[in-house]
Design an enzyme around this catalytic site. Structure first.
Site, PDB file in Angstrom:
ATOM      1  N   CYS A   1      13.633  29.366 -21.566  1.00 20.24           N
ATOM      2  CA  CYS A   1      13.138  29.566 -20.197  1.00 20.24           C
ATOM      3  C   CYS A   1      11.923  30.487 -20.190  1.00 20.24           C
ATOM      4  O   CYS A   1      12.055  31.718 -20.208  1.00 20.24           O
ATOM      5  CB  CYS A   1      14.253  30.132 -19.321  1.00 20.24           C
ATOM      6  SG  CYS A   1      13.727  30.429 -17.627  1.00 20.24           S
TER       7      CYS A   1
ATOM      8  N   CYS B   1      11.771  32.835 -17.159  1.00 24.25           N
ATOM      9  CA  CYS B   1      12.667  34.002 -17.217  1.00 24.25           C
ATOM     10  C   CYS B   1      12.130  35.053 -18.195  1.00 24.25           C
ATOM     11  O   CYS B   1      12.217  36.252 -17.925  1.00 24.25           O
ATOM     12  CB  CYS B   1      14.066  33.611 -17.690  1.00 24.25           C
ATOM     13  SG  CYS B   1      14.680  32.084 -17.008  1.00 24.25           S
ATOM     14  N   ASP B   2      11.601  34.620 -19.331  1.00 23.80           N
ATOM     15  CA  ASP B   2      11.333  35.562 -20.428  1.00 23.80           C
ATOM     16  C   ASP B   2       9.861  35.755 -20.768  1.00 23.80           C
ATOM     17  O   ASP B   2       9.529  36.627 -21.572  1.00 23.80           O
ATOM     18  CB  ASP B   2      12.066  35.078 -21.700  1.00 23.80           C
ATOM     19  CG  ASP B   2      13.572  35.045 -21.485  1.00 23.80           C
ATOM     20  OD1 ASP B   2      14.069  35.880 -20.703  1.00 23.80           O
ATOM     21  OD2 ASP B   2      14.249  34.192 -22.079  1.00 23.80           O
TER      22      ASP B   2
END
Ligand code: NAP
Length: 313
Positions: A135, A138-139
């Site tokens: 992801c 997300c990261d």
């Protein structure tokens, strides 16, 4: 909950499931959505969506938030963070068991989506969260001024690689062929981006890490020579596999586990429908998931009307 029989229970609260709920509620069908995490589905993790007709560019999170808000106006019963443990889809009254509840339903719409395929190479599983991520949204921010490596040649890989250039100083795209399958417009953006270096005709064979990911080993598919590249992060985007394991013994699937339906989203079981990424469909997009959900919502409403008439007669 034990004795209540819903007219329809929707398994999965992504775009396909939310759209089905909207159409069911507009037909006054008593329905519930059971979802293993928060509602919104996979697109909440997409950096940007620019092919949802009429909306221009929108973040995946924003779009899914709008979907949920829309459905909330129609009083849908939502059961987020309930993981399904078992199902009986074959009996006339279907049963869905989670840790928290047992749901009974006259019809079921499966909208459980798909998950990222794994590379299945040494160093992958043990380094999830230590440099391996599925992801970018997300990261990505953890990789400011670092080097990252995206694996794959489809829309996901190229779009997320472009997103990662906002943070990383260098983004490798590793692809096992010399041609991408992503849309031309995305490919053009990739070719023009100076932070992206393409490593074509390479397959990843091993990830090397101490505390965190340090190196990826790639094998050239032509020469079979192995090269090592320093990288801080690895983002595999090599396609999807369906979240259909729970249903496999009951519904018909293709050889990859995607659920087979007809054009009305019907599976091989009366009163059971499948929509969105979990079904065998030629196109996996938010707009097609939403369309599947609408069709299944209408078809399930018709089915429910028919069985209720039969019971009355
Ligand atoms: P995809 O389109 O199936 O592409 C997967 C890519 O990974 C392919 O390039 C494939 O190579 C490569 N690959 C597969 N297995 C591999 C392996 N074991 N090792 C190395 N490479 C491997 O998957 P996706 O990009 O995740 O997209 C999934 C679906 O969502 C698609 O239908 C896509 O169009 C859709 N999507 C749409 C958008 C959008 O429209 N904005 C955004 C994201 C996703 P080959 O090409 O050689 O097979």
């Amino acid at each position: 909950m034990q004795d209540k029989i819903f007219d329809c229970v929707i398994l999965g609260g992504g775009p396909a499931g939310l759209s089905a709920a909207l159409y069911l509620r507009r037909a006054n069908v008593d329905c519930a959505i059971v979802e293993k995490s928060a509602l919104g589905g996979t697109p909440t993790n997409y950096c940007e969506i620019e092919n949802y007709l009429g909306l221009g560019r929108v973040s995946g999170f924003e779009l899914c938030e709008k979907f949920e808000e829309h459905v909330d106006n129609f009083d849908v019963k939502k059961f987020p963070f309930e993981e399904i443990e078992s199902v009986d889809l074959v009996s006339p009254i279907k049963k869905i068991v989670t840790k928290e509840n047992t749901f009974l339903a006259r019809s079921v719409i499966i909208a459980t989506g798909a998950k990222p395929k794994k590379l299945n190479i040494k160093g992958e599983a043990e380094n999830v969260g230590k440099g391996v991520s599925y992801c970018a949204v997300c990261d990505g921010a953890f990789y400011k001024d670092k080097i990252v490596c995206v694996i794959g040649g489809g829309n996901s890989a190229l779009e997320e690689a472009l997103y990662l250039t906002k943070f990383a100083k260098k983004v490798y795209i590793v692809h096992r062929r010399d041609k991408f399958r992503a849309d031309d417009i995305i490919q053009k953006r990739v070719f023009e981006n100076k932070k992206i270096e393409l490593l074509l005709d390479y397959s990843p064979v091993e990830i090397i890490a101490k505390e965190k990911v340090e190196v990826i080993k790639l094998q050239n598919v032509q020469t079979l020579k192995i090269k090592e590249y320093k990288t801080d992060g690895i983002f595999p985007y090599i396609g999807l596999e369906p979240n259909s394991e729970l249903f496999s013994a009951q519904v018909e699937e293709d050889k990859n586990g995607f659920i087979l339906t007809d054009g009305a989203m019907k599976t091989n079981i009366e009163g059971v429908y499948a929509v969105g990424d979990v079904r065998n469909t030629p196109l996996r997009q938010v707009i097609t998931a939403v369309s599947d959900g609408a069709i299944a919502g209408v078809e399930a409403s018709k089915y429910l009307m028919n069985i209720k008439e039969v019971v009355r007669k």
